[in-house]
Design a protein around this motif. Structure first.
Motif, PDB file in Angstrom:
ATOM      1  N   THR A 135      56.901  60.554  77.234  1.00  0.00           N
ATOM      2  CA  THR A 135      56.117  60.632  76.077  1.00  0.00           C
ATOM      3  C   THR A 135      55.798  61.993  75.676  1.00  0.00           C
ATOM      4  O   THR A 135      55.018  62.242  74.790  1.00  0.00           O
ATOM      5  CB  THR A 135      54.607  59.636  76.393  1.00  0.00           C
ATOM      6  N   ARG A 188      44.684  51.654  69.903  1.00  0.00           N
ATOM      7  CA  ARG A 188      45.868  52.110  71.027  1.00  0.00           C
ATOM      8  C   ARG A 188      46.900  52.399  70.459  1.00  0.00           C
ATOM      9  O   ARG A 188      48.034  51.721  70.307  1.00  0.00           O
ATOM     10  CB  ARG A 188      46.170  51.109  72.228  1.00  0.00           C
ATOM     11  N   THR A 227      50.821  53.554  72.510  1.00  0.00           N
ATOM     12  CA  THR A 227      52.107  52.813  73.075  1.00  0.00           C
ATOM     13  C   THR A 227      53.094  52.711  72.111  1.00  0.00           C
ATOM     14  O   THR A 227      54.140  52.830  72.555  1.00  0.00           O
ATOM     15  CB  THR A 227      51.278  51.550  73.579  1.00  0.00           C
ATOM     16  N   LYS A 270      56.089  55.051  73.306  1.00  0.00           N
ATOM     17  CA  LYS A 270      56.769  54.523  74.356  1.00  0.00           C
ATOM     18  C   LYS A 270      57.882  53.578  73.668  1.00  0.00           C
ATOM     19  O   LYS A 270      58.781  53.522  73.933  1.00  0.00           O
ATOM     20  CB  LYS A 270      55.972  53.676  75.162  1.00  0.00           C
ATOM     21  N   CYS A 325      53.057  52.728  85.293  1.00  0.00           N
ATOM     22  CA  CYS A 325      53.040  52.582  83.875  1.00  0.00           C
ATOM     23  C   CYS A 325      54.261  51.958  83.413  1.00  0.00           C
ATOM     24  O   CYS A 325      55.419  52.886  83.542  1.00  0.00           O
ATOM     25  CB  CYS A 325      52.843  53.871  83.161  1.00  0.00           C
ATOM     26  N   LYS A 381      52.536  44.593  75.127  1.00  0.00           N
ATOM     27  CA  LYS A 381      51.956  45.783  75.418  1.00  0.00           C
ATOM     28  C   LYS A 381      50.446  45.494  75.881  1.00  0.00           C
ATOM     29  O   LYS A 381      50.249  46.347  76.751  1.00  0.00           O
ATOM     30  CB  LYS A 381      51.933  46.196  73.998  1.00  0.00           C
ATOM     31  N   SER A 385      46.558  49.452  79.955  1.00  0.00           N
ATOM     32  CA  SER A 385      46.505  50.874  79.750  1.00  0.00           C
ATOM     33  C   SER A 385      47.089  51.641  80.880  1.00  0.00           C
ATOM     34  O   SER A 385      47.065  51.090  82.089  1.00  0.00           O
ATOM     35  CB  SER A 385      45.127  51.421  79.716  1.00  0.00           C
TER      36      SER A 385
END
Length: 521
Positions: A75, A134, A137, A141, A240, A249, A254
């Motif tokens: 990321t 959020r 993500t 990702k 993660c 997701k 998180s």
């Protein structure tokens, strides 16, 4: 049962592992669709990569007919120790695959600089992520991983994702997996990519199965699985996952509580990952934790946020008024670590909603800065405050300055000049600021002041006006009662279209700039 488990560990006899390897071999030989294996650096994805590696090693060389791509998501704000470990593992996997003649390629997928965490926060002013917003993500990702998959789909027609997901991770995850499973089939449908399928070879593994296999089987590429186990023992946090499906997701949760997440994660109240590393002796990471906590704390500070959204939309947030011990208090909910704030009603100036525009003009209030009057907006029988938009330019400059200071002073044990923000990202941020109408070229100035040297900034990105011309424009806009931000935006639009013979779209851009809500309260 315990005796059988101990016996299996001594004899290295694990029926589930043998079944999984056999299934991997069968699925590999079944067709010509290439595999994309997700690797996050954690226990489950390590098990999958190791199983695939060992399964392919057990096949005849002439049967190795299709590619297996092992991808890991970077990321660009990964916890430094973890991304370093992931890089080492990917290198070792690639080296040993080549040595054994296995058709395995390792790749890191990352967001383009234009969509990176810092480009969004510092460049565009996005508020730091939280549970309700959020945005990270998808951008950091899912989209990079899906782009890699789509590239393979376009080349091969269909691909199979091989993921380390397990039914007993959570009830939510199990239900999601079940909903995508076709009865009697090993492969699951991918919910968003029509030509991609999901293969979960350790779907029926328990947590004990995962660790029994890792701790009693040598890594085929030379990693130390006991060191991986120690990472998990040092804290109660997990990994993660590499998320490639928007429908899971939320079930992925998180990654801020994870050993293998982003060091900047502000979604969680407390970052157990960074705390765990520091408590385990990696105290050089303390400045990262302090910066992360500061970034989370300033998220809802009104003086750091514009009072309209990126598209210029003005909105309002209701606040409660409660009587406590005979006094009236305004109860202001918070989204950050501080849950709510109580302020005496008498300390606010009450402004009727119908009079708001006149009030703003009269007091020369700029809603794009932190200079906000202490007012409550009265709308019939309820009280409101202006909703918050992006970080102000002043806040973005402060975030950039503090980030560079942390980067400059960081004592990374193995990298003398560890980057927290890349040169490419800095140039993207500079472009975003100039494109938004900022006349002062602040990014190179801030970088020079903090770091003590210059980067090779592109000539074409130089500002349009010098300091004296900017002052003249500001005075003129004030005299003519023209919004300076609007003037900057119109000049930026003209700059973007300058030199084009056919300036298609310029009218729409100008119209969009003129119709922003904050201009027409």
């Amino acid at each position: 049962m315990i005796n059988n488990l101990i016996s299996n560990m001594i004899n290295k006899d694990f029926p589930k592992v043998d079944e999984a390897k056999k299934l991997v071999q069968e699925m590999y030989l079944e067709d010509h669709r290439p595999w994309v294996v997700g690797y996050s650096g954690g226990k489950d994805s390590t098990v999958v990569v190791q199983l695939v590696f060992e399964a392919l090693s057990g096949l005849p060389k002439e049967s190795l007919h299709k590619k297996v791509y092992v991808i890991s998501s970077d990321t660009l704000v990964e916890t430094p120790l973890i991304i370093s470990s992931i890089n080492d593992t990917l290198r070792r996997v690639q080296e040993h695959a080549l040595k054994l003649g296995l058709p395995i390629e390792t790749h890191k997928v990352k967001p383009p600089a234009e969509k990176s965490f810092w480009a969004n926060i510092i460049g565009k002013g996005y508020p730091s992520p939280n549970q309700k917003f959020r945005w990270c993500t998808d951008r950091l990702k899912i989209e990079p991983a899906n782009q890699f998959i789509l590239d393979k789909v376009s080349a091969f027609g269909e691909v199979i994702m091989v993921l380390g997901v397990r039914d007993d991770e959570s009830a939510t995850r199990a239900n999601v997996m079940k909903s995508h499973t076709v009865e009697g089939k090993v492969l699951m449908r991918h919910s968003t990519l029509s030509n991609a399928f999901v293969f979960a070879p350790i779907r029926n593994f328990s947590l004990d199965d995962v660790w029994n296999y890792l701790l009693n089987s040598d890594s085929p590429w030379g990693d130390d699985n006991h060191a991986l186990n120690k990472l998990y023992q040092d804290s109660s946090s997990g990994e993660c996952p590499l998320v490639v499906d928007k429908t899971i997701k939320e079930s992925a949760g998180s990654c801020g509580n994870s050993r293998f997440g982003c060091w900047t994660c502000t979604v969680v109240t407390e970052d157990k990952a960074l705390n765990g590393f520091i408590e385990s002796g990696e105290d050089w990471m303390l400045p990262l934790l302090e910066f992360r906590n500061w970034l989370a704390d300033i998220r809802d500070v009104r003086s750091y946020r514009q009072k309209y959204r990126m598209n210029g939309q003005v909105y309002y947030r209701d606040v409660r008024v409660e009587t406590i011990d005979g006094q009236e208090f305004v109860i202001i909910p918070k989204k950050s670590r501080k849950r709510e704030e109580k302020i005496l009603l008498d300390s606010f100036e009450i402004v009727e909603k119908t009079d708001l525009k006149e009030y703003i003009i009269k007091h020369n209030i700029d809603l794009s800065t932190g200079d906000e009057p202490n007012i409550l907006i009265k709308d019939e029988d309820k009280y409101q405050r202006l909703g918050l938009g992006p970080f102000t330019m002043e806040a973005r400059e402060l975030i950039l300055r503090k980030l560079l200071e942390v980067q400059r002073d960081l004592k990374h044990p193995s990298e003398q000049h560890h980057e927290l923000i890349s040169e490419e990202e800095l140039k993207v941020i500079r472009r975003y600021w100039l494109d938004s109408g900022e006349f002062e070229d602040r990014v190179p100035q801030i970088f020079r002041e903090v770091m003590g040297y210059d980067l090779n900034w592109e000539f074409d990105d130089r500002p349009l006006f010098d300091a004296e011309q900017i002052t003249d424009l500001e005075l003129l806009s004030q005299e003519m009662n023209v919004d300076m931000k609007l003037l900057k935006r119109l000049i930026a639009i003209e700059k973007d279209y300058n030199g084009y013979k056919i300036r298609r779209g310029i009218s729409q851009e100008i119209e969009k700039a003129l119709k922003q809500d904050y201009l027409h309260l």
